[in-house]
Scaffold this active site. Structure first.
Site, PDB file in Angstrom:
ATOM      1  N   GLY A 107      -8.290  -3.537  46.545  1.00 31.20           N
ATOM      2  CA  GLY A 107      -7.776  -3.746  47.896  1.00 31.20           C
ATOM      3  C   GLY A 107      -7.754  -2.461  48.672  1.00 31.20           C
ATOM      4  O   GLY A 107      -8.425  -1.489  48.320  1.00 31.20           O
TER       5      GLY A 107
ATOM      6  N   GLY B 280      -6.900   0.700  49.241  1.00 34.06           N
ATOM      7  CA  GLY B 280      -6.364   1.628  48.252  1.00 34.06           C
ATOM      8  C   GLY B 280      -5.164   2.436  48.685  1.00 34.06           C
ATOM      9  O   GLY B 280      -4.246   2.677  47.886  1.00 34.06           O
TER      10      GLY B 280
ATOM     11  N   THR C 111     -14.217  -3.390  44.420  1.00 34.67           N
ATOM     12  CA  THR C 111     -13.883  -2.756  43.142  1.00 34.67           C
ATOM     13  C   THR C 111     -14.011  -3.754  41.997  1.00 34.67           C
ATOM     14  O   THR C 111     -13.873  -4.949  42.208  1.00 34.67           O
ATOM     15  CB  THR C 111     -12.436  -2.239  43.233  1.00 34.67           C
ATOM     16  OG1 THR C 111     -12.417  -1.185  44.181  1.00 34.67           O
ATOM     17  CG2 THR C 111     -11.904  -1.741  41.915  1.00 34.67           C
TER      18      THR C 111
ATOM     19  N   ASP D 281      -6.988   4.206  45.114  1.00 36.58           N
ATOM     20  CA  ASP D 281      -5.999   3.862  44.088  1.00 36.58           C
ATOM     21  C   ASP D 281      -6.605   3.677  42.699  1.00 36.58           C
ATOM     22  O   ASP D 281      -5.930   3.885  41.690  1.00 36.58           O
ATOM     23  CB  ASP D 281      -5.275   2.566  44.477  1.00 36.58           C
ATOM     24  CG  ASP D 281      -6.246   1.392  44.586  1.00 36.58           C
ATOM     25  OD1 ASP D 281      -7.298   1.551  45.247  1.00 36.58           O
ATOM     26  OD2 ASP D 281      -5.973   0.328  44.010  1.00 36.58           O
TER      27      ASP D 281
HETATM   28  N1  ASP Z   1      -9.161  -0.143  46.015  1.00 34.81           N
HETATM   29  C1  ASP Z   1     -10.451   0.457  46.229  1.00 34.81           C
HETATM   30  C2  ASP Z   1     -10.273   1.779  46.905  1.00 34.81           C
HETATM   31  O1  ASP Z   1      -9.409   1.897  47.755  1.00 34.81           O
HETATM   32  C3  ASP Z   1     -11.353  -0.376  47.046  1.00 34.81           C
HETATM   33  C4  ASP Z   1     -11.600  -1.752  46.541  1.00 34.81           C
HETATM   34  O2  ASP Z   1     -10.743  -2.344  45.896  1.00 34.81           O
HETATM   35  O3  ASP Z   1     -12.697  -2.275  46.785  1.00 34.81           O
HETATM   36  O4  ASP Z   1     -11.036   2.674  46.656  1.00 34.81           O
END
Ligand code: ASP
Length: 329
Positions: free
Chosen positions: A248, A250, A196, A227
């Site tokens: 992270g 999510g 992300t 998230d």
């Molecule tokens: N937090 C993001 C999600 O769960 C994924 C990421 O941080 O890469 O969609």
């Protein structure tokens, strides 16, 4: 225009584990260069008096367009080999927020999130309705294949065979033999990285803003929303406390309302930004198996770039000081 605050910008490009592949200095340098250039661009507009919201959106838009990061072009694949992108923005001055989820034709998802914020009627639009909204607002639409990169496709194939959604940095090893050179070359292991992107900013007028954009998790179920587009989970900004953008696993960030929890600890408990982010990243999230990190800036310009993984792509700049970038702890 009187300058009352030294502007601050911070960005992230995801957190994760150190790559199994040997990273050459040149490969790491490519990430540093990209982060540096994006921080510098956002810093320049802040120094000219731009709002924190404009600066955070600009940084995220540039991160979306950079294939090194899992948002926009270079986004991860769902289990069905499709893309579903999520994004959110929040203005700490007004608590106005906008977000979109599960879109696959909007070239710059953060612009659509910003349009939802400006429109003001709703906070979160998903799927076909979000795409129709983006189209009506004149945003650039692309074929879903625009987001695809061979590295991400190979990543899905490796992960899909294991039947897992990649949220677990410490999980079973997945050999990256089929990885393209680009994926294998990344400083963080592409199969165990949260890619992300996000930005937080404090402008010279004393206002805060946060923006986050993502392709989600590799091998996620179609329809899964993480998230990032959920206000309070992956993204939050309030001038009275802080602006926060997370990356992270999510589901865990949703369960602890991570971004809002940072602000709540400051508002209700008088915690410093550092103490609040530490509690969320090193205690609340690990307690339920949550991995990743966040970036946050408070109204005084304090910064926290916290993560419980081995690394997080990140960069920041204060005032007109030279941008600083880092990948590992
Ligand atoms: N937090 C993001 C999600 O769960 C994924 C990421 O941080 O890469 O969609």
């Amino acid at each position: 225009m009187t300058q009352t605050h030294v502007p601050v910008i911070a960005i992230h490009g995801g957190a994760g584990t150190i790559s199994a592949a040997t990273t050459s200095p040149e490969q790491a340098q490519a990430y540093h260069d990209a982060l540096n250039q994006i921080v510098a661009a956002a810093q320049a507009v802040l120094l000219k008096g731009a709002s924190a919201l404009d600066a955070a959106c600009l940084a995220v838009e540039m991160l979306e367009e950079c294939p090194l990061f899992n948002a926009g072009h270079g986004a991860v694949f769902t289990h069905d080999e499709t893309h579903e992108l999520d994004a959110a923005v929040m203005n700490g001055a007004t608590l106005a927020a906008g977000a979109i989820a599960g879109v696959c034709h909007v070239r710059r998802p953060v612009r659509a999130a910003r349009a939802v914020l400006e429109d003001g009627a709703h906070v979160l639009l998903a799927g076909a309705g979000a795409e129709a909204f983006a189209r009506e607002h004149g945003l650039e639409m692309v074929e879903p294949s625009f987001f695809s990169t061979e590295a991400r496709r190979q990543q899905l194939y490796r992960v899909r065979d294991t039947g897992r959604v990649v949220t677990d940095h410490d999980g079973a090893s997945m050999t990256a033999t089929a990885a393209t050179s680009a994926a294998a070359a990344a400083p963080l292991d592409e199969d165990r990285k949260m890619g992300t992107v996000g930005a937080v900013a404090l402008d010279m007028h004393g206002h805060l803003a946060a923006a986050t954009s993502t392709g989600g998790m590799t091998n996620k179920r179609v329809g899964r929303i993480g998230d990032s587009p959920l206000i309070g989970a992956g993204t939050y900004a309030d001038d009275r406390t802080a602006a926060v953008s997370c990356t992270g696993s999510g589901e865990m960030f949703i369960r602890v309302a991570a971004a809002y929890d940072v602000c709540a600890r400051m508002a209700y408990g008088g915690a410093t930004l550092e103490a609040a982010t530490h509690a969320v990243v090193q205690q609340s999230l690990p307690a339920i198996g949550g991995t990743g990190g966040l970036i946050a800036v408070d109204r005084h310009g304090n910064l926290s770039l916290a993560f419980n993984t081995e690394g997080m792509y990140r960069g920041h700049a204060r005032g007109n000081e030279a941008p600083q970038t880092a990948i590992f702890a």
